[in-house]
Design a protein around this motif. Sequence first.
Motif, PDB file in Angstrom:
ATOM      1  N   LYS A 318       7.534  -6.382  -0.885  1.00 23.86           N
ATOM      2  CA  LYS A 318       6.209  -6.355  -0.259  1.00 23.86           C
ATOM      3  C   LYS A 318       6.204  -5.373   0.915  1.00 23.86           C
ATOM      4  N   LEU A 319       5.226  -4.493   0.922  1.00 21.85           N
ATOM      5  CA  LEU A 319       5.098  -3.508   1.997  1.00 21.85           C
ATOM      6  C   LEU A 319       4.248  -4.103   3.123  1.00 21.85           C
ATOM      7  N   VAL A 320       4.847  -4.316   4.298  1.00 21.13           N
ATOM      8  CA  VAL A 320       4.118  -4.926   5.414  1.00 21.13           C
ATOM      9  C   VAL A 320       3.881  -3.958   6.568  1.00 21.13           C
ATOM     10  N   SER A 321       4.601  -2.840   6.566  1.00 23.02           N
ATOM     11  CA  SER A 321       4.423  -1.844   7.627  1.00 23.02           C
ATOM     12  C   SER A 321       3.031  -1.218   7.533  1.00 23.02           C
ATOM     13  N   ARG A 322       2.299  -1.244   8.649  1.00 23.14           N
ATOM     14  CA  ARG A 322       0.940  -0.689   8.640  1.00 23.14           C
ATOM     15  C   ARG A 322       0.970   0.818   8.398  1.00 23.14           C
ATOM     16  N   LYS A 323       1.933   1.510   8.989  1.00 20.52           N
ATOM     17  CA  LYS A 323       2.062   2.955   8.767  1.00 20.52           C
ATOM     18  C   LYS A 323       2.458   3.234   7.318  1.00 20.52           C
ATOM     19  N   GLY A 324       3.375   2.426   6.815  1.00 20.93           N
ATOM     20  CA  GLY A 324       3.822   2.590   5.431  1.00 20.93           C
ATOM     21  C   GLY A 324       2.690   2.410   4.441  1.00 20.93           C
TER      22      GLY A 324
END
Length: 413
Positions: A318-324
Amino acid sequence: MVSHDQDPSRLEGKYVAMVVCWLLGNGCLFSWNSMLTIEDYYVFLFPRYHPSRVLTLVYQPFALGTIAILTYHEAKINTRRRNLFGYILFFLSTLLVLVLDLATHGKGGLGTYIGICAISGAFGIADAHVQGGMVGDLSFMIPELIQSFLAGLAASGALTSALRLITKAAFENSRDGLRKGAIMFFSISTFFEILCVLLYAYIFPKLPIVKYYRAKAASEGCKTVSADLAAGGIQTLHKEQDEEQYQRLSNKELLLQNIDYALAMFLIYALTLSIFPGFLSEDTGSHSLGTWYALVLIAMYNLCDLIGRYIPLLKFLKLVSRKGLMVSVLSRFLLIPAFYFTAKYGDQGWMIMLTSFLGLSNGYLTVCVLTSAPAGYKGPEQNALGNLLVLFLLGGIFAGVTLDWLWLIGKGW
């Protein structure tokens, strides 16, 4: 006070709730996806009116206008009444498609086309009520429930595509085969929509985990859940307490704090709908699959969209980084030149692969954004933020179906 992680009522009925949310998500788009999936029937009936593009273009202003009004007044709206109205409108509109086709004996003409367009607008109004209402409602519960609802949305596309392939194979060589397939589609849709009305009215509000989180949201000042609590057999909590202690962020403040998530939702769907389904239906050329080609592309998109919505359940994926998330969303725009050159020079294998990736990334990023954004807020703010993100999602869809017409430049009408 017992933490919510340790409270057993947090998990009681969790898996039943996930199944019900999946079915309710499916019902949110099943009728509309049925209309999209049988567009070869409407192209046959109305060859001069571009139904694969016009019906979507009619649907979206009604969906976007309705969700804008509902989002603005979200804090005062009875969520139970809102969602029930949406599901009932889905049921009546789906039934009306069936009645209209039977009454006109499958004949085309401008009058019938206007009727189909009006029903498409009704689907948009129903979608705005249900999708915004359900996402807002589920935003203050556990992420698995909103993920199940979003997976149900995608499953409606996958199921209708599978049904369409089956009906095409069954009726392809029969007289009036397209019409028989369309009638079967909307008969199934009508039954499914009445099932969703009953599920939301009588089953969903009585699930222990749903009652638990709605009571928690009410204790934090959420006024939208009172009717649902009553339906679940719980009296509204803290009714007489001073409302000043429940000062929540305004919609504007919430939007400013989450503008990256909102823009991500807009851009995800602006890109997806600028390609799917119009470009895939009309602009991919002729290949060895013949009339099956567009159906296979749409089925692959829907299947991969569904798969993408389950990937975030694996925490390490799961991608949680806002920049990512924003980098991932922006990088998807490379798909536009990829689709253009593949349609012009590539074979059907490359187009199927691209379409699959379009669906996979659409589903994956949608779930990552909608499950990450509400974290850290109180119930009323989570509900409001869920509505705001659906507003931007529908805004992205509207922008996408408008941009989809740009593919026709230089082709002639």
